[in-house]
Design a protein around this motif. Structure first.
Motif, PDB file in Angstrom:
ATOM      1  N   LEU A 137      26.435   4.703  -8.881  1.00  0.00           N
ATOM      2  CA  LEU A 137      25.818   3.632  -7.896  1.00  0.00           C
ATOM      3  C   LEU A 137      24.421   4.330  -7.689  1.00  0.00           C
ATOM      4  O   LEU A 137      24.370   5.608  -7.232  1.00  0.00           O
ATOM      5  CB  LEU A 137      26.710   3.582  -6.543  1.00  0.00           C
ATOM      6  CG  LEU A 137      26.056   2.706  -5.372  1.00  0.00           C
ATOM      7  CD1 LEU A 137      26.005   1.116  -6.053  1.00  0.00           C
ATOM      8  CD2 LEU A 137      26.810   2.622  -4.341  1.00  0.00           C
ATOM      9  N   LEU A 140      20.657   0.011  -6.264  1.00  0.00           N
ATOM     10  CA  LEU A 140      21.692  -0.765  -6.148  1.00  0.00           C
ATOM     11  C   LEU A 140      22.202  -1.013  -4.668  1.00  0.00           C
ATOM     12  O   LEU A 140      22.619  -1.839  -4.196  1.00  0.00           O
ATOM     13  CB  LEU A 140      22.655  -0.635  -7.293  1.00  0.00           C
ATOM     14  CG  LEU A 140      23.684  -1.652  -7.449  1.00  0.00           C
ATOM     15  CD1 LEU A 140      23.153  -3.131  -7.622  1.00  0.00           C
ATOM     16  CD2 LEU A 140      24.718  -1.367  -8.399  1.00  0.00           C
ATOM     17  N   GLN A 199      19.916  -2.667  -2.252  1.00  0.00           N
ATOM     18  CA  GLN A 199      19.919  -4.344  -2.734  1.00  0.00           C
ATOM     19  C   GLN A 199      21.408  -4.985  -2.024  1.00  0.00           C
ATOM     20  O   GLN A 199      21.372  -5.848  -1.438  1.00  0.00           O
ATOM     21  CB  GLN A 199      19.843  -4.408  -4.253  1.00  0.00           C
ATOM     22  CG  GLN A 199      19.982  -5.753  -4.472  1.00  0.00           C
ATOM     23  CD  GLN A 199      18.716  -6.724  -4.242  1.00  0.00           C
ATOM     24  OE1 GLN A 199      17.815  -6.122  -3.694  1.00  0.00           O
ATOM     25  NE2 GLN A 199      18.742  -8.126  -4.403  1.00  0.00           N
ATOM     26  N   LYS A 245      30.931  -7.648 -14.715  1.00  0.00           N
ATOM     27  CA  LYS A 245      30.663  -6.899 -13.588  1.00  0.00           C
ATOM     28  C   LYS A 245      31.127  -7.870 -12.383  1.00  0.00           C
ATOM     29  O   LYS A 245      30.867  -9.033 -12.178  1.00  0.00           O
ATOM     30  CB  LYS A 245      29.085  -7.080 -13.402  1.00  0.00           C
ATOM     31  CG  LYS A 245      28.369  -6.663 -14.701  1.00  0.00           C
ATOM     32  CD  LYS A 245      28.671  -5.056 -15.098  1.00  0.00           C
ATOM     33  CE  LYS A 245      27.861  -4.561 -16.254  1.00  0.00           C
ATOM     34  NZ  LYS A 245      28.168  -5.005 -17.507  1.00  0.00           N
ATOM     35  N   CYS A 273      31.992  -8.086  -7.966  1.00  0.00           N
ATOM     36  CA  CYS A 273      31.468  -7.757  -6.657  1.00  0.00           C
ATOM     37  C   CYS A 273      32.630  -8.447  -5.799  1.00  0.00           C
ATOM     38  O   CYS A 273      32.801  -9.490  -5.890  1.00  0.00           O
ATOM     39  CB  CYS A 273      30.132  -8.337  -6.332  1.00  0.00           C
ATOM     40  SG  CYS A 273      29.714  -8.212  -4.834  1.00  0.00           S
ATOM     41  N   TYR A 318      23.738  -7.634 -10.364  1.00  0.00           N
ATOM     42  CA  TYR A 318      22.937  -8.072  -9.322  1.00  0.00           C
ATOM     43  C   TYR A 318      23.104  -9.613  -9.217  1.00  0.00           C
ATOM     44  O   TYR A 318      23.170  -9.968  -8.062  1.00  0.00           O
ATOM     45  CB  TYR A 318      21.287  -7.914  -9.805  1.00  0.00           C
ATOM     46  CG  TYR A 318      20.825  -6.478  -9.591  1.00  0.00           C
ATOM     47  CD1 TYR A 318      20.368  -5.848  -8.309  1.00  0.00           C
ATOM     48  CD2 TYR A 318      21.060  -5.440 -10.637  1.00  0.00           C
ATOM     49  CE1 TYR A 318      19.856  -4.797  -8.206  1.00  0.00           C
ATOM     50  CE2 TYR A 318      20.429  -4.003 -10.444  1.00  0.00           C
ATOM     51  CZ  TYR A 318      20.032  -3.899  -9.262  1.00  0.00           C
ATOM     52  OH  TYR A 318      19.470  -2.509  -8.882  1.00  0.00           O
TER      53      TYR A 318
END
Length: 121
Positions: free
Chosen positions: A12, A16, A19, A54, A56, A78
């Motif tokens: 990490l 990042l 953000q 990816k 989240c 992102y």
């Protein structure tokens, strides 16, 4: 409000982390005082192989209410963070009382959702 950012499968970066925290604080807005804590898990499922891997996952804990878990998977981390923070809670009611933030893919804690048993808090 405490925000914890966790990374799995990659290191990490400070950019990042910043953000991610910024996006969570923006999404919660004036309701952040009512949130006990938020845990965001970021994961790179396939490593260097790439693809739509990816993930989240956001878990928001509200006093006196079940936690809200939101998960988004994309090719870019992102983008996954941004789309997860714009998701609505079930029924279209958001912590801010607006219909514009937490989307249909929120999973109430205690359900049989994909991450129901992976959360320790």
């Amino acid at each position: 409000m405490q925000i914890e950012i966790q990374a799995r499968g990659f290191s990490l970066t400070e950019a990042l982390r910043t953000q991610a925290e910024r996006r969570v604080r923006f999404a919660l807005g004036s309701t952040s005082g009512r949130v006990r804590n938020v845990v965001m898990r970021l994961a790179d499922e396939n490593g260097p192989r790439g693809g739509l891997d990816k993930r989240c996952t956001i878990r928001a804990n509200f006093p006196g209410a079940p936690p809200v878990i939101i998960e988004q998977q994309e090719a870019d981390l992102y983008v996954a963070i941004d789309r997860a923070r714009r998701s609505r809670r079930p029924g279209g009611v958001t912590p801010a009382g607006k219909d514009s933030d937490w989307r249909r893919d929120a999973i109430p804690a205690g359900s049989d959702g994909p991450d129901a048993n992976r959360w320790s808090r």
